[in-house]
Design a protein around this motif. Structure first.
Motif, PDB file in Angstrom:
ATOM      1  N   GLN A  36      26.610  58.638  53.069  1.00 51.34           N
ATOM      2  CA  GLN A  36      26.972  57.229  52.978  1.00 51.34           C
ATOM      3  C   GLN A  36      27.572  56.924  51.603  1.00 51.34           C
ATOM      4  O   GLN A  36      28.548  56.174  51.489  1.00 51.34           O
ATOM      5  CB  GLN A  36      25.749  56.341  53.221  1.00 51.34           C
TER       6      GLN A  36
ATOM      7  N   ASN B 130      34.366  43.244  54.206  1.00 53.05           N
ATOM      8  CA  ASN B 130      33.051  43.711  53.770  1.00 53.05           C
ATOM      9  C   ASN B 130      32.060  43.736  54.930  1.00 53.05           C
ATOM     10  O   ASN B 130      31.175  44.588  54.991  1.00 53.05           O
ATOM     11  CB  ASN B 130      32.511  42.826  52.649  1.00 53.05           C
ATOM     12  N   GLU B 131      32.210  42.790  55.856  1.00 47.96           N
ATOM     13  CA  GLU B 131      31.334  42.770  57.032  1.00 47.96           C
ATOM     14  C   GLU B 131      31.547  44.022  57.884  1.00 47.96           C
ATOM     15  O   GLU B 131      30.603  44.538  58.507  1.00 47.96           O
ATOM     16  CB  GLU B 131      31.600  41.513  57.865  1.00 47.96           C
ATOM     17  N   ASP B 132      32.780  44.525  57.912  1.00 49.35           N
ATOM     18  CA  ASP B 132      33.065  45.751  58.658  1.00 49.35           C
ATOM     19  C   ASP B 132      32.349  46.950  58.038  1.00 49.35           C
ATOM     20  O   ASP B 132      31.887  47.849  58.753  1.00 49.35           O
ATOM     21  CB  ASP B 132      34.569  46.020  58.697  1.00 49.35           C
ATOM     22  N   VAL B 133      32.266  46.962  56.727  1.00 46.49           N
ATOM     23  CA  VAL B 133      31.562  48.061  56.043  1.00 46.49           C
ATOM     24  C   VAL B 133      30.090  48.053  56.439  1.00 46.49           C
ATOM     25  O   VAL B 133      29.493  49.098  56.729  1.00 46.49           O
ATOM     26  CB  VAL B 133      31.713  47.946  54.510  1.00 46.49           C
ATOM     27  N   ILE B 134      29.498  46.870  56.465  1.00 45.85           N
ATOM     28  CA  ILE B 134      28.089  46.753  56.868  1.00 45.85           C
ATOM     29  C   ILE B 134      27.916  47.170  58.327  1.00 45.85           C
ATOM     30  O   ILE B 134      26.951  47.859  58.681  1.00 45.85           O
ATOM     31  CB  ILE B 134      27.591  45.307  56.648  1.00 45.85           C
TER      32      ILE B 134
ATOM     33  N   LYS C 113      31.596  44.252  46.020  1.00 44.63           N
ATOM     34  CA  LYS C 113      30.461  43.898  46.881  1.00 44.63           C
ATOM     35  C   LYS C 113      30.154  44.968  47.932  1.00 44.63           C
ATOM     36  O   LYS C 113      29.273  44.793  48.768  1.00 44.63           O
ATOM     37  CB  LYS C 113      30.722  42.564  47.567  1.00 44.63           C
ATOM     38  N   VAL C 114      30.917  46.077  47.898  1.00 36.63           N
ATOM     39  CA  VAL C 114      30.603  47.213  48.790  1.00 36.63           C
ATOM     40  C   VAL C 114      29.424  47.942  48.171  1.00 36.63           C
ATOM     41  O   VAL C 114      29.546  48.595  47.136  1.00 36.63           O
ATOM     42  CB  VAL C 114      31.809  48.161  48.939  1.00 36.63           C
ATOM     43  N   HIS C 115      28.247  47.776  48.783  1.00 37.88           N
ATOM     44  CA  HIS C 115      27.028  48.287  48.165  1.00 37.88           C
ATOM     45  C   HIS C 115      26.782  49.766  48.489  1.00 37.88           C
ATOM     46  O   HIS C 115      27.257  50.283  49.498  1.00 37.88           O
ATOM     47  CB  HIS C 115      25.812  47.461  48.605  1.00 37.88           C
TER      48      HIS C 115
ATOM     49  N   ASN D  43      28.005  50.896  58.504  1.00 35.81           N
ATOM     50  CA  ASN D  43      26.739  51.469  58.023  1.00 35.81           C
ATOM     51  C   ASN D  43      25.664  51.438  59.101  1.00 35.81           C
ATOM     52  O   ASN D  43      24.952  52.424  59.327  1.00 35.81           O
ATOM     53  CB  ASN D  43      26.244  50.703  56.796  1.00 35.81           C
ATOM     54  N   ASN D  44      25.560  50.292  59.775  1.00 42.29           N
ATOM     55  CA  ASN D  44      24.492  50.121  60.763  1.00 42.29           C
ATOM     56  C   ASN D  44      24.781  50.816  62.093  1.00 42.29           C
ATOM     57  O   ASN D  44      23.908  51.463  62.663  1.00 42.29           O
ATOM     58  CB  ASN D  44      24.250  48.630  61.004  1.00 42.29           C
TER      59      ASN D  44
END
Length: 347
Positions: free
Chosen positions: A137, A116-120, A160-162, A123-124
């Motif tokens: 997105q 999940n941290e990789d998804v964030i 939790k993938v927002h 995104n950034n």
């Protein structure tokens, strides 16, 4: 074959751009390549950035623009899964391109190690840095959730993938006078009929171009829209005014397979050509707004609402799954707003 090709990031997806002067034979040839597309804004054809395409068009190999071998295999699994569930070709292409963009960003990492941290991070460092839209997105999120649900990945919590905060944009609507000016701008009967049918029935561009002569049911006074968005059929009322125009058009052009055919018989009218028909109408009618074909559909819905048509019927006519999608037109209808008197008038 007189062309120039190079590797590009098209909408931040690795693609092969192919440029050549307009030529019917070359266009027909490049269309034989899988997922070949035309970009009206960039003025080039583009294809998937694969090793086979790079070799064919003599573009130097650059594996850093591609997912790793595991990622490529994952995309194949994903594509097969979507195909088996009978997703539309356009949806499959969009989701696979979105997943490819995500996996390319992590091409030094195993798919099973994505968190999940990789998804964030993606995104950034990719979406936001490149100022990509929230809608793109959201498409990435759809692809990620669907794919990682398929492979039952345990390192990523799908729930939790927002999603990005939804943009609240109002649909673009034209006045009835502007619509009339656009629809009467052309003297060419085919051009006039196509634009008029989009507005009079609230059609999407793809729906218009997929119509067959048999879809015009004059006895029942309806147009049958077959297998449109979401693979749904629906019917919309056919006005007597547009029916007379369609009869005149049919007698003049005698279409066979498709209601609106291109220069070659039994082929659909080209999407880009239809957009150009609208642009020419805007020029002739001196309308300087950035009008798209979808504006005609928005205007149809809004004008129906303003004339007193129940929102539930408008939802059915437009083919919306949710009434919330249709309710957006209540925010652009001026019927009630115009009755409100501004306190400025009393000063």
């Amino acid at each position: 074959m007189n062309w120039k090709a190079k590797a590009v990031l098209y909408k931040n997806i690795p693609r092969i751009a192919v440029c050549f002067e307009k030529n019917t034979a070359l266009i027909a040839r490049i269309k034989t390549f899988e997922d070949a597309r035309w970009s009206a804004s960039k003025r080039f054809w583009h294809l998937p950035d694969t090793e086979a395409n790079r070799l064919h068009f003599k573009v130097p190999l650059a594996h850093t623009l591609l997912p790793n071998q595991e990622g490529i295999a994952s995309i194949t699994v994903f594509k097969n899964h979507l195909s088996s569930k009978r997703y539309s070709p356009n949806t499959i292409a969009a989701y696979c391109d979105a997943l490819k963009s995500f996996l390319t960003f992590f091409n030094t990492k195993s798919v099973n190690d994505v968190t999940n941290e990789d998804v964030i991070l993606f995104n950034n460092e990719f979406l936001l840095k490149n100022k990509l839209s929230a809608s793109y997105q959201n498409q990435i999120v759809n692809a990620i959730k669907l794919y990682f649900n398929i492979i039952n990945n345990t390192t990523i919590d799908i729930d939790k993938v927002h999603r990005p905060k939804r943009e609240k944009k109002l649909p673009n609507v034209l006045s009835k006078n502007e619509i009339k000016a656009i629809l009467t701008a052309h003297s060419n009967l085919k051009h006039k009929t196509m634009l008029s049918l989009i507005y009079s029935c609230g059609l999407r561009r793809s729906e218009l171009l997929s119509l067959k002569p048999s879809d015009i049911d004059s006895k029942r006074g309806v147009v049958i829209i077959r297998q449109s968005k979401g693979k749904k059929d629906r019917i919309v009322p056919l006005s007597l005014k547009i029916l007379e125009m369609l009869r005149e058009y049919y007698m003049s052009y005698k279409p066979k397979t498709w209601l609106f055919e291109g220069q070659t018989k039994n082929t659909k009218y080209d999407e880009r050509s239809l957009s150009n028909v609208l642009k020419q109408a805007l020029t002739k009618s001196n309308i300087n707004k950035p009008v798209s074909l979808h504006w005609l559909r928005h205007s149809y819905a809004t004008h129906l609402l303003e004339s007193g048509t129940d929102l539930r019927y408008i939802q059915e006519l437009l083919g919306h799954n949710s009434s919330k999608t249709t309710e957006i037109y209540t925010h652009v209808s001026t019927k009630n707003i115009q009755q409100i008197k501004s306190p400025f008038d009393d000063l």
